[in-house]
Design a protein around this motif. Structure first.
Motif, PDB file in Angstrom:
ATOM      1  N   ALA A 126      45.215  46.936  33.299  1.00 49.76           N
ATOM      2  CA  ALA A 126      44.996  46.537  32.128  1.00 49.76           C
ATOM      3  C   ALA A 126      43.610  46.861  32.056  1.00 49.76           C
ATOM      4  O   ALA A 126      43.189  47.467  30.764  1.00 49.76           O
ATOM      5  N   LYS A 127      43.174  46.320  32.118  1.00 53.43           N
ATOM      6  CA  LYS A 127      41.346  46.251  32.318  1.00 53.43           C
ATOM      7  C   LYS A 127      41.551  47.562  33.309  1.00 53.43           C
ATOM      8  O   LYS A 127      40.046  48.595  32.334  1.00 53.43           O
ATOM      9  N   ILE A 140      41.326  49.699  29.852  1.00 58.22           N
ATOM     10  CA  ILE A 140      40.246  49.553  28.499  1.00 58.22           C
ATOM     11  C   ILE A 140      39.394  50.683  29.083  1.00 58.22           C
ATOM     12  O   ILE A 140      38.598  51.148  28.793  1.00 58.22           O
ATOM     13  N   GLU A 141      38.703  49.863  30.488  1.00 57.22           N
ATOM     14  CA  GLU A 141      37.698  50.616  30.975  1.00 57.22           C
ATOM     15  C   GLU A 141      37.595  52.347  30.923  1.00 57.22           C
ATOM     16  O   GLU A 141      37.012  53.345  30.503  1.00 57.22           O
ATOM     17  N   ASP A 158      37.250  53.159  27.069  1.00 59.78           N
ATOM     18  CA  ASP A 158      36.102  52.802  26.773  1.00 59.78           C
ATOM     19  C   ASP A 158      35.071  54.115  27.777  1.00 59.78           C
ATOM     20  O   ASP A 158      34.708  54.941  26.851  1.00 59.78           O
ATOM     21  N   GLU A 190      37.608  52.824  21.150  1.00 58.17           N
ATOM     22  CA  GLU A 190      37.988  52.531  20.789  1.00 58.17           C
ATOM     23  C   GLU A 190      38.599  51.338  19.899  1.00 58.17           C
ATOM     24  O   GLU A 190      39.570  50.009  20.829  1.00 58.17           O
ATOM     25  N   LYS A 191      39.757  52.615  19.725  1.00 58.76           N
ATOM     26  CA  LYS A 191      41.000  51.898  19.850  1.00 58.76           C
ATOM     27  C   LYS A 191      42.321  53.765  19.890  1.00 58.76           C
ATOM     28  O   LYS A 191      42.085  53.839  19.254  1.00 58.76           O
ATOM     29  N   LEU A 232      48.269  45.324  28.311  1.00 60.32           N
ATOM     30  CA  LEU A 232      47.232  45.816  26.894  1.00 60.32           C
ATOM     31  C   LEU A 232      47.345  45.244  25.853  1.00 60.32           C
ATOM     32  O   LEU A 232      46.120  45.094  25.684  1.00 60.32           O
ATOM     33  N   HIS A 245      44.184  42.239  24.702  1.00 58.74           N
ATOM     34  CA  HIS A 245      43.202  43.357  24.209  1.00 58.74           C
ATOM     35  C   HIS A 245      44.430  43.717  23.085  1.00 58.74           C
ATOM     36  O   HIS A 245      43.700  44.598  22.286  1.00 58.74           O
ATOM     37  N   ARG A 249      42.143  46.115  20.641  1.00 59.47           N
ATOM     38  CA  ARG A 249      41.978  47.366  21.080  1.00 59.47           C
ATOM     39  C   ARG A 249      43.544  48.453  21.281  1.00 59.47           C
ATOM     40  O   ARG A 249      43.472  50.062  20.119  1.00 59.47           O
TER      41      ARG A 249
END
Length: 302
Positions: free
Chosen positions: A87-88, A91-92, A95, A100-101, A117, A121, A124
């Motif tokens: 999940a991280k 997210i990265e 990014d 953002e969404k 995710l 988060h 997001r």
């Protein structure tokens, strides 16, 4: 590597992002709201080649090779293959791409990461499409060697996930699969289909090639060896409360079928679409891409 094309027959854009000290390969295509596509085992971004032309008129598609798969790095197991780590990673990646969404469509192992995710988060993820998968504690139960589990795949009440403990075993699956990747993965994927011809040989050849590449098979198997970490991560998400985003579920009677919805009912009070695709197996985006794309448009854009 075979190419993927959008609705205008234009090749997708390939890229590499640096996420959590690995290089993640991804493709992008289309325009509109961001939709992140998360594949299952032993697939890669190429899994989406049939559905992407139906989606690119409406969405900006982002489809990575997840950690351990395809052209993405395959770090040592100590670097983590669990749902929270993946999940991280994602997210990265988002990014890096400036989203953002975003909405998520996830199948099979990718749905483990999609659930993590949305749970870890929530600020997001706008929508979660959780398809052809169950939560990890249910996956444990369905891996047991019992009469009920074996019978479930014949009476369409579930599926016996025999491969979960097999892939988890250290060294043994490598010993048995290496040198027989084509035979193993061809059987593994086609056996999950309603129509075995839905998975074309070109796609199988690509996933076999990836599994034979340095670290390829180990990378795939480490996602299963993270099973108990996934059980713990998901338990913590569930303890925190229900998912905040709308949820869509799809199952197929040749695999998880109607139990997918029940899994999300445990974690969400906002299931807005739930279907079981008749005459379909585990690879929804290959077996019924147009129907799935229509549902995603309705789910995310309505």
């Amino acid at each position: 590597m075979p190419e993927t094309y959008d609705h205008n027959k234009k090749p997708v854009t390939h890229g590499m992002a640096r996420v959590q000290n690995i290089r993640m390969h991804y493709i992008t295509a289309g325009s509109g709201p961001a939709l992140l596509l998360l594949h299952g085992t032993p697939k890669t971004h190429y899994y989406w080649y049939r559905i992407i032309p139906y989606l690119t008129p409406h969405f900006t598609i982002i489809a990575p090779d997840e950690r351990g798969f395809g052209a993405t790095d395959k770090p040592p197991a100590s670097d983590g293959y669990d749902g929270a780590t993946n999940a991280k990673d994602l997210i990265e990646l988002m990014d890096h791409l400036g989203h953002e969404k975003f909405a998520v469509h996830s199948e099979d192992r990718g749905a483990t990461y999609g659930f993590c995710l949305a749970g870890l988060h929530p600020d997001r993820v706008t929508h979660l499409s959780f398809c052809e998968m169950v939560l990890s504690d249910r996956l444990t139960e369905q891996s047991y060697f019992t009469r009920e589990n074996i019978a479930a795949q014949f009476n369409q009440t579930g599926v016996w996930n025999w491969h979960i403990p097999f892939f988890w075993m250290p060294h043994v699956p490598e010993m048995l699969i290496q040198g027989r990747e084509e035979e193993f993965w061809t059987h593994f994927m086609k056996a999950e289909c309603y129509n075995p011809n839905a998975i074309e040989q070109e796609a199988i050849d690509e996933w076999v090639r990836c599994s034979r590449a340095p670290g390829g098979l180990r990378g795939i198997l480490e996602t299963y060896r993270a099973h108990w970490e996934n059980v713990d991560v998901e338990a913590k998400i569930i303890e925190h409360g229900k998912l905040s985003c709308p949820v869509m579920t799809v199952g197929a009677p040749e695999f998880f079928g109607p139990i997918v919805k029940g899994q999300m009912e445990r974690v969400s009070d906002n299931i807005v679409i739930s279907e079981v695709f008749e005459n379909c197996g585990h690879s929804l985006a290959l077996e019924q891409p147009e129907r799935l794309a229509n549902l995603l448009r309705k789910f995310v854009l309505s």
